[in-house]
Write a protein that holds these residues in place. Sequence first.
Motif, PDB file in Angstrom:
ATOM      1  N   PRO A  15       0.798  -1.226   0.000  1.00 42.18           N
ATOM      2  CA  PRO A  15       0.000   0.000   0.000  1.00 42.18           C
ATOM      3  C   PRO A  15       0.833   1.280   0.000  1.00 42.18           C
ATOM      4  CG  PRO A  15      -0.890  -1.555   1.557  1.00 42.18           C
ATOM      5  CD  PRO A  15       0.409  -2.112   1.079  1.00 42.18           C
ATOM      6  N   THR A  16       2.022   1.225   0.596  1.00 46.10           N
ATOM      7  CA  THR A  16       2.886   2.410   0.567  1.00 46.10           C
ATOM      8  C   THR A  16       3.293   2.726  -0.867  1.00 46.10           C
ATOM      9  OG1 THR A  16       3.697   1.932   2.787  1.00 46.10           O
ATOM     10  CG2 THR A  16       5.025   3.408   1.431  1.00 46.10           C
ATOM     11  N   CYS A  17       3.653   1.703  -1.618  1.00 42.14           N
ATOM     12  CA  CYS A  17       4.008   1.916  -3.028  1.00 42.14           C
ATOM     13  C   CYS A  17       2.802   2.400  -3.827  1.00 42.14           C
ATOM     14  CB  CYS A  17       4.560   0.629  -3.628  1.00 42.14           C
ATOM     15  SG  CYS A  17       6.147   0.148  -2.958  1.00 42.14           S
ATOM     16  N   PHE A  18       1.625   1.874  -3.523  1.00 37.92           N
ATOM     17  CA  PHE A  18       0.404   2.315  -4.201  1.00 37.92           C
ATOM     18  C   PHE A  18       0.149   3.794  -3.925  1.00 37.92           C
ATOM     19  CE2 PHE A  18      -4.215   2.957  -4.208  1.00 37.92           C
ATOM     20  CZ  PHE A  18      -4.514   2.548  -5.497  1.00 37.92           C
ATOM     21  N   PHE A  19       0.274   4.203  -2.647  1.00 37.38           N
ATOM     22  CA  PHE A  19       0.055   5.598  -2.284  1.00 37.38           C
ATOM     23  C   PHE A  19       1.078   6.509  -2.967  1.00 37.38           C
ATOM     24  CE2 PHE A  19       1.229   9.146   0.510  1.00 37.38           C
ATOM     25  CZ  PHE A  19       0.061   9.872   0.419  1.00 37.38           C
ATOM     26  N   LEU A  20       2.348   6.091  -2.983  1.00 34.86           N
ATOM     27  CA  LEU A  20       3.365   6.911  -3.641  1.00 34.86           C
ATOM     28  C   LEU A  20       3.101   7.019  -5.129  1.00 34.86           C
ATOM     29  CD1 LEU A  20       6.608   5.815  -1.779  1.00 34.86           C
ATOM     30  CD2 LEU A  20       5.403   7.994  -1.607  1.00 34.86           C
ATOM     31  N   GLY A  21       2.574   5.967  -5.739  1.00 36.63           N
ATOM     32  CA  GLY A  21       2.205   6.036  -7.159  1.00 36.63           C
ATOM     33  C   GLY A  21       1.113   7.054  -7.396  1.00 36.63           C
ATOM     34  N   ILE A  22       0.117   7.083  -6.522  1.00 35.81           N
ATOM     35  CA  ILE A  22      -0.956   8.087  -6.633  1.00 35.81           C
ATOM     36  C   ILE A  22      -0.378   9.484  -6.453  1.00 35.81           C
ATOM     37  CG2 ILE A  22      -3.060   8.959  -5.535  1.00 35.81           C
ATOM     38  CD1 ILE A  22      -3.593   6.450  -7.076  1.00 35.81           C
ATOM     39  N   LEU A  23       0.510   9.634  -5.486  1.00 29.06           N
ATOM     40  CA  LEU A  23       1.127  10.932  -5.218  1.00 29.06           C
ATOM     41  C   LEU A  23       1.980  11.398  -6.402  1.00 29.06           C
ATOM     42  CD1 LEU A  23       1.466  13.032  -2.901  1.00 29.06           C
ATOM     43  CD2 LEU A  23       3.557  11.816  -2.330  1.00 29.06           C
ATOM     44  N   PHE A  24       2.785  10.506  -6.941  1.00 33.60           N
ATOM     45  CA  PHE A  24       3.670  10.876  -8.050  1.00 33.60           C
ATOM     46  C   PHE A  24       2.909  11.086  -9.353  1.00 33.60           C
ATOM     47  CE2 PHE A  24       7.303   8.586  -5.738  1.00 33.60           C
ATOM     48  CZ  PHE A  24       7.619   9.747  -5.042  1.00 33.60           C
ATOM     49  N   SER A  25       1.708  10.510  -9.478  1.00 34.30           N
ATOM     50  CA  SER A  25       0.930  10.745 -10.703  1.00 34.30           C
ATOM     51  C   SER A  25       0.447  12.193 -10.782  1.00 34.30           C
ATOM     52  CB  SER A  25      -0.255   9.788 -10.777  1.00 34.30           C
ATOM     53  OG  SER A  25      -1.221  10.127  -9.814  1.00 34.30           O
ATOM     54  N   SER A  26       0.399  12.880  -9.662  1.00 33.99           N
ATOM     55  CA  SER A  26       0.005  14.291  -9.660  1.00 33.99           C
ATOM     56  C   SER A  26       1.192  15.230  -9.867  1.00 33.99           C
ATOM     57  CB  SER A  26      -0.671  14.643  -8.334  1.00 33.99           C
ATOM     58  OG  SER A  26      -1.850  13.918  -8.190  1.00 33.99           O
ATOM     59  N   PHE A  27       2.395  14.703  -9.856  1.00 31.22           N
ATOM     60  CA  PHE A  27       3.589  15.548  -9.950  1.00 31.22           C
ATOM     61  C   PHE A  27       3.625  16.411 -11.212  1.00 31.22           C
ATOM     62  CE2 PHE A  27       8.086  16.224 -11.056  1.00 31.22           C
ATOM     63  CZ  PHE A  27       8.461  16.974  -9.951  1.00 31.22           C
ATOM     64  N   PRO A  28       3.304  15.892 -12.419  1.00 28.96           N
ATOM     65  CA  PRO A  28       3.358  16.765 -13.605  1.00 28.96           C
ATOM     66  C   PRO A  28       2.415  17.956 -13.521  1.00 28.96           C
ATOM     67  CG  PRO A  28       3.176  14.475 -14.270  1.00 28.96           C
ATOM     68  CD  PRO A  28       2.998  14.514 -12.783  1.00 28.96           C
ATOM     69  N   TYR A  29       1.332  17.800 -12.792  1.00 29.13           N
ATOM     70  CA  TYR A  29       0.372  18.899 -12.664  1.00 29.13           C
ATOM     71  C   TYR A  29       0.782  19.875 -11.571  1.00 29.13           C
ATOM     72  CZ  TYR A  29      -2.308  15.617 -15.404  1.00 29.13           C
ATOM     73  OH  TYR A  29      -2.705  14.755 -16.378  1.00 29.13           O
ATOM     74  N   ASP A  30       1.430  19.374 -10.545  1.00 28.47           N
ATOM     75  CA  ASP A  30       1.825  20.218  -9.415  1.00 28.47           C
ATOM     76  C   ASP A  30       3.125  20.975  -9.644  1.00 28.47           C
ATOM     77  OD1 ASP A  30      -0.371  19.336  -8.032  1.00 28.47           O
ATOM     78  OD2 ASP A  30       0.735  17.770  -6.955  1.00 28.47           O
ATOM     79  N   TYR A  31       3.995  20.447 -10.476  1.00 29.76           N
ATOM     80  CA  TYR A  31       5.351  20.992 -10.591  1.00 29.76           C
ATOM     81  C   TYR A  31       5.357  22.471 -10.970  1.00 29.76           C
ATOM     82  CZ  TYR A  31      10.157  21.621 -11.963  1.00 29.76           C
ATOM     83  OH  TYR A  31      11.427  22.096 -12.052  1.00 29.76           O
TER      84      TYR A  31
END
Length: 77
Positions: A15-31
């Motif tokens: 689940p930690t890897c799953f959560f980090l994947g969700i978090l990193f999927s927003s990175f292009p929009y947040d950067y």
Amino acid sequence: MARTNPFATFLIIGPTCFFLGILFSSFPYDYNILWTTPVDREPYFQLLENHLKFLHNSPPIIARILHIAIATGLLGF
């Protein structure tokens, strides 16, 4: 040294890897909003808003899967 249970470790790491994947999927929009200052930020705000609207309008099963992953991680602890 205490022995660790490999299944409990899996219940935490998965689940930690799953959560980090969700978090990193927003990175292009947040950067371009959080860490840089482009000349015109309005298009980036529009992209982020569209992305968040898309996530908000996703089927309920997506939120349930995320909650199951969180519960699995807590169960592993």
